[in-house]
Write a protein that holds these residues in place. Structure first.
Motif, PDB file in Angstrom:
ATOM      1  N   ALA A 382      38.273  48.623  39.126  1.00  0.00           N
ATOM      2  CA  ALA A 382      36.858  48.274  38.915  1.00  0.00           C
ATOM      3  C   ALA A 382      36.733  46.788  38.578  1.00  0.00           C
ATOM      4  N   ALA A 383      37.639  46.296  37.736  1.00  0.00           N
ATOM      5  CA  ALA A 383      37.583  44.872  37.356  1.00  0.00           C
ATOM      6  C   ALA A 383      37.811  43.994  38.579  1.00  0.00           C
ATOM      7  N   GLU A 384      38.735  44.392  39.424  1.00  0.00           N
ATOM      8  CA  GLU A 384      39.015  43.614  40.650  1.00  0.00           C
ATOM      9  C   GLU A 384      37.798  43.621  41.568  1.00  0.00           C
ATOM     10  N   ARG A 385      37.197  44.799  41.759  1.00  0.00           N
ATOM     11  CA  ARG A 385      36.012  44.907  42.630  1.00  0.00           C
ATOM     12  C   ARG A 385      34.884  44.007  42.134  1.00  0.00           C
ATOM     13  N   GLN A 386      34.760  43.909  40.813  1.00  0.00           N
ATOM     14  CA  GLN A 386      33.662  43.106  40.232  1.00  0.00           C
ATOM     15  C   GLN A 386      34.011  41.626  40.120  1.00  0.00           C
ATOM     16  N   GLY A 387      35.188  41.260  40.619  1.00  0.00           N
ATOM     17  CA  GLY A 387      35.609  39.851  40.558  1.00  0.00           C
ATOM     18  C   GLY A 387      35.902  39.395  39.142  1.00  0.00           C
ATOM     19  N   ALA A 388      36.242  40.356  38.266  1.00  0.00           N
ATOM     20  CA  ALA A 388      36.448  40.008  36.851  1.00  0.00           C
ATOM     21  C   ALA A 388      37.860  39.504  36.569  1.00  0.00           C
ATOM     22  N   ILE A 389      38.744  39.636  37.556  1.00  0.00           N
ATOM     23  CA  ILE A 389      40.121  39.183  37.307  1.00  0.00           C
ATOM     24  C   ILE A 389      40.285  37.762  37.849  1.00  0.00           C
ATOM     25  N   SER A 390      40.501  36.847  36.919  1.00  0.00           N
ATOM     26  CA  SER A 390      40.629  35.446  37.327  1.00  0.00           C
ATOM     27  C   SER A 390      41.509  34.718  36.315  1.00  0.00           C
ATOM     28  N   ALA A 391      41.739  33.437  36.546  1.00  0.00           N
ATOM     29  CA  ALA A 391      42.608  32.697  35.621  1.00  0.00           C
ATOM     30  C   ALA A 391      41.899  32.498  34.285  1.00  0.00           C
TER      31      ALA A 391
END
Ligand code: NDP
Length: 416
Positions: A382-391
């Motif tokens: 879910a976090a990946e889909r929402q673009g929440a995973i970043s540096a």
């Protein structure tokens, strides 16, 4: 010259220190020690060692979250200067318990940070979970020795935390038994000479259980660790093997090796804690009885040694030490953690936050044992889909993704 790889460096960068040049850092006076999470399993083991060598230590600050009576007793016993309770509603009780002793008391999250910032030579970071991030960062920011038990700091905030250690010139000493073992087996290593670091896992209480049996595993069964006596959170993580996944991430940030050079093997006796393979075919391992007082003593006394009253190994009596490959079908948490490590950025922070929610939900009987890893995987997706995973650039970035991941995990939980 005898060289030691120190853990106080970010990944892929090795700082070598010579143990022959470094003396017990506080040889001429006692080591001023603060213990964050003093009432927990690691905290009390640390203070047990301190009680046995009072001439070597001067206790500065002790903290707990809610156990005011235990904190007060430890503060009195060790004549601490400051006792801090994280949950402010227990502060009046702590004050009553310590009235007339001259020990200063404080409560709340900021007071935990204040405790970590008190002048000290060494801070034992033994708060459980992401709650330990702020105080442990505070300890790291002032260039002290940080004896790190709170693995969540490296799991959730590895790059940011190691950068802070480097900036401040603090010393990072691992307390987790496998990492303490690796740290010792890496003494003298040149970075290019290390082929593999293999962490051992006990396999937990369900090592031999079928997947069908695991479906119905209860919190009581999961809390019965065969070898180690630890807090509830890490004991459940040992049962799911998430603990080993968290430790692979921790090792990645502590030691100068790539993800591919990290592995784990199940070793039910918990006697060998880590194996380091070198390019010449040598394998160096560290062995000790499964008792946290050994790695804690290493972190407190390094590069010296101090006495620890642990059971001594009798290999003839033990007879055999066995090893087996971990089964990622029955224990999917290990696969999920490895994937988060490879994904990088804030994926490990999401993994850690979702796992904390999952473990608590399992302990509260809201979800089943195998659903812990499922929840973590769903939250990462879910976090990946929402673009929440970043540096992440700083601790606040980590705390904000931690909070977001907890909300995502709670949303997912409501569908179970
Ligand atoms: P415990 O649950 O036994 O103790 C946790 C300590 O942290 C207690 O002092 C507790 O206070 C305090 N605490 C709990 N919640 C908070 C909070 N929200 N804010 C501030 N303080 C809090 O944990 P362990 O000793 O087992 O583990 C501590 C850390 O060490 C973990 O990160 C774990 O993964 C790691 N570790 C532990 C090992 C072990 O053998 N136990 C081995 C290797 C690593 P209170 O008592 O008042 O609740």
């Amino acid at each position: 010259m005898h060289m030691a790889v120190t853990a106080s460096v970010p990944n892929n960068e090795v700082k070598a220190a010579s143990p022959v040049e470094i003396e017990w850092p506080h040889a001429s006076r006692p080591c001023r020690l603060t213990v964050l999470g003093a009432t927990g399993s690691v905290g009390t083991s640390t203070l047990d060692l301190v009680a046995r060598a009072p001439e070597r230590f001067e206790v500065v600050a002790l903290t707990a979250q809610s156990n005011a009576p235990a904190l007060a007793a430890l503060a009195r016993l060790h004549r601490a200067k400051l006792a801090v309770i994280g949950d402010e509603k227990y502060l009046p009780q702590l004050r009553d318990e310590l009235a007339g002793t001259g020990i200063r008391t404080a409560g709340g999250a900021d007071a935990l940070v204040e405790a970590a910032l008190m002048p000290a030579d060494c801070v034992m970071a033994a708060i459980v979970g992401a709650a330990g991030l702020r105080p442990t960062f505070a300890a790291a920011s002032c260039g002290k020795r940080v004896a790190l038990a709170n693995k969540e700091c490296l799991v959730s905030a590895g790059h940011v935390f190691t950068a802070e250690i480097k900036r401040s010139g603090a010393e990072l000493l691992p307390v987790d038994s496998e990492h303490s073992a690796a740290f010792q087996a890496l003494t003298g290593a040149e970075p290019g000479s290390i082929e593999k670091i293999v962490l051992t896992a006990s396999g937990g209480p369900f090592r031999t259980w079928t997947r069908e049996a695991l479906e119905n595993a209860t919190p009581e069964q999961a809390l019965k660790h065969p070898n180690w006596s630890m807090g509830a959170k890490i004991t459940i993580d040992s049962a799911t093997l998430m603990n080993k996944g968290l430790e692979l991430i921790e090792a990645f940030h502590l030691f100068p090796v790539s993800v591919d050079a990290l592995d784990c093997v199940v070793h039910p006796q918990s006697v060998v804690h880590c194996l380091v393979s070198y390019v010449d075919g040598s394998v160096l391992a560290q062995l000790a009885a499964p008792d946290m007082r050994t790695p804690i003593a290493v972190a407190l006394a390094w590069p010296g040694r101090m006495s620890a009253p642990t059971e001594r190994l009798d290999l003839a009596r033990l007879g055999s030490l066995t090893f087996e490959a971990p089964d990622e079908t029955r224990f999917p948490a290990l696969r999920v953690a490895r994937a988060a490590l490879r994904r990088g950025d804030t994926a490990p922070a999401v993994l850690n936050a979702a796992n904390e929610i999952g473990v608590q939900a399992f302990l509260n009987r809201r979800i089943k044992f195998l659903e812990i890893a499922k929840l973590v995987e769903e939250t990462l997706d879910a976090a990946e889909r929402q673009g929440a995973i970043s540096a992440a650039q700083c601790l606040d970035d980590i705390l904000s993704i931690d909070e977001r991941a907890r909300r995502l995990a709670e949303d997912a939980l409501n569908r179970y």
